[in-house]
Design a protein around this motif. Structure first.
Motif, short mmCIF file in Angstrom:
data_model
loop_
_atom_site.label_atom_id
_atom_site.label_comp_id
_atom_site.label_asym_id
_atom_site.label_seq_id
_atom_site.Cartn_x
_atom_site.Cartn_y
_atom_site.Cartn_z
N LEU A 188 -1.69 3.67 9.09
CA LEU A 188 -1.97 2.63 8.09
C LEU A 188 -3.04 1.66 8.58
O LEU A 188 -3.95 1.29 7.84
CB LEU A 188 -0.69 1.88 7.74
N SER A 243 -6.36 3.32 8.47
CA SER A 243 -6.86 3.38 7.09
C SER A 243 -7.44 2.04 6.66
O SER A 243 -8.49 1.98 6.00
CB SER A 243 -5.72 3.78 6.14
N GLY A 287 -2.53 4.09 2.49
CA GLY A 287 -2.63 5.26 3.34
C GLY A 287 -3.12 6.51 2.65
O GLY A 287 -3.61 7.43 3.29
#
Length: 489
Positions: free
Chosen positions: A181, A184, A282
């Motif tokens: 995450l 990202s 994500g």
């Protein structure tokens, strides 16, 4: 392998047979790494993300919110880790030791409030886990909530060993999910620019961030020793303190940092859509499914801790009046099923107003748990210095009595004195407006009751054992405890 009461070797079972009774040295096991992974994995979860996001959702900036959250982690994490360090020395769950400060019957007062804590956190966590299950199985949120509740009952019945196994797995899964995450976010957004440009310091919002993270950590205090009590008594308290505190502070700060960035990027899209927005950062498809799974797994360990703690608390309440600590498997199931059922029912009822209720709930909790924490820690580290009579904890006519007037009255004063400085969705005190809408109640709740209790015990002392007295009347040399860096001189 361990020894039973007859001295025979018995195989270690994954299903826990102990409840709130003392853990003999022959059954002690585990390492500090498991303490770190348990609390690290427990805090790498969606509810911690949402809690961190609240600092921004409620008006704070990115830079000072992150700094305030870190300060709160360290302050609150130190408090909870001091409770954890009691576990190996006493070999008991956290709340039963409150009988020293409140009396065998009087301890029911804070324990009942602890049960409210467990149910509240379980309910809010169940909402998010149920939503994730619903996404994975393509079913309704209500069905997901019910399925999650049933799973928690089963896992809690297994107890201590399985909880630590899940904690290790949660750490691995959580690390993978959070690394992905954050990666990202870095690839999609300029986080450095967001961090440096989103700065508008206000004392009220800065203290709110501190309160959010401090309350998160302090709320673990009433049950953190439940998960360190099986450690060998020879383990250094300072090492237990660092393992538990380090895992909890690091895991929570990672989660809350993600929440701060997510809320700042989402703006008004975040409130009411917390779960889906985090997952959308994500990706979709298989990646989204994995992220929903990681959310479920993170909530499994956190909610199992709450369920296990609620069982310990109910057992402590009942045993205080019945005079024993032995809980049969059937009674164990009834306690666990009842508490999880109540939390699941609240989750079903409140699933559409999660964020508002949760914010008010965690801040309001501070008023009731900071005084208890202060009293317990001052007594353990400065008054009795860990020299408890464990046999007397079950005897209302014994050393600690049925009702400890000093402990109870100090606790009540500690709760009441916070009210003028408290600001939550339930209640706002008259002093809050004079302090720029800043809530400082938790600071008062930690400092003043601790000071009052210390001087009250100096003025009206009771006989303190020279050593820790075990249930079988064997005294333990206090060298291990007194040699710890955690003991006050």
């Amino acid at each position: 392998m361990a020894l039973d009461s007859s001295g025979n070797t018995q195989k270690k079972s994954l299903i826990e047979t102990r409840s709130i009774d003392y853990i003999p040295e022959s059954e002690r096991h585990g390492h500090l790494l498991s303490q770190f992974t348990l609390w690290f994995g427990t805090n790498l979860q969606i509810t911690a993300i949402v809690t961190g996001a609240l600092a921004v959702v409620l008006g704070g900036d990115v830079f000072w919110s992150l700094f305030g959250l870190l300060i709160g982690q360290i302050l609150g994490g130190s408090v909870m880790a001091l409770h954890a360090a009691q576990g190996p020395h006493l070999g008991l769950p956290q709340m039963i030791s409150s009988r020293v400060q409140f009396g065998v019957y009087g301890a029911v007062i804070p324990i009942v409030l602890v049960c409210v804590l467990y149910v509240g956190f379980s309910a809010t966590g169940t909402v998010l886990a149920g939503q994730s299950i619903a996404k994975l199985l393509d079913t309704t949120n209500s069905t997901g909530i019910l399925l999650f509740g049933a799973l928690i009952v089963v896992l809690t019945l297994f107890g201590y060993r399985l909880i630590h196994l899940i904690g290790r797995a949660a750490s691995v899964i959580g690390i993978i999910a959070f690394v992905y995450l954050f990666s990202s976010l870095v690839m999609q957004f300029n986080l450095t620019e967001l961090l440096m440009n989103n700065r508008h310091f206000t004392l009220a919002h800065f203290l709110l961030a501190i309160s959010l993270s401090a309350s998160w950590q302090i709320a673990y205090g009433p049950y953190v020793a439940d998960y360190s009590r099986y450690l060998p008594s020879t383990i250094s308290p300072i090492k237990t303190f660092l393992a538990v505190g380090g895992g909890s502070v690091l895991g929570t700060q990672i989660s809350m940092t993600l929440g701060v960035f997510a809320a700042a990027l989402a703006g008004k899209q975040f409130a009411g859509n917390e779960l889906n927005y985090i997952v959308s950062l994500g990706g979709t498809g298989i990646i989204a499914s994995f992220l929903y799974f990681s959310i479920i797994f993170g909530k499994i360990i956190a909610t199992t801790l709450n369920s296990y703690g609620s069982f310990m608390s109910i057992a402590t309440i009942v045993s205080g009046f019945r005079g024993n600590r032995q809980i049969s498997p059937v009674v164990r199931f009834i306690y666990i099923f009842s508490m999880v059922g109540l939390a699941t029912g609240l989750a079903l009822a409140g699933q559409y107003s999660f964020l508002t209720i949760f914010k008010s709930f965690i801040l309001f909790l501070l008023a009731f748990f900071t005084p208890w924490s202060a009293i317990n820690l001052v007594d353990y580290y400065w008054v009795t210095k860990g020299r408890y009579d464990l046999k007397a904890l079950s005897d209302p006519n014994g050393r600690y009595g049925a009702w400890n007037k000093i402990g109870i009255s100090t606790y009540v004063i500690g709760v009441v004195i916070q009210m003028p400085f408290l600001a939550t969705g339930f209640y706002t005190g008259p002093m809050v407006a004079h302090l720029g809408d800043t809530d400082i109640s938790w600071i008062i709740g930690l400092v003043i009751p601790g000071i009052l209790y210390y001087f009250a015990m100096k003025k009206w002392p009771y006989e303190i054992p020279e050593k820790l007295i075990l249930p079988d009347a064997v005294c333990v040399d206090e060298a291990v405890f007194e040699g710890s860096e955690l003991q006050a001189s």
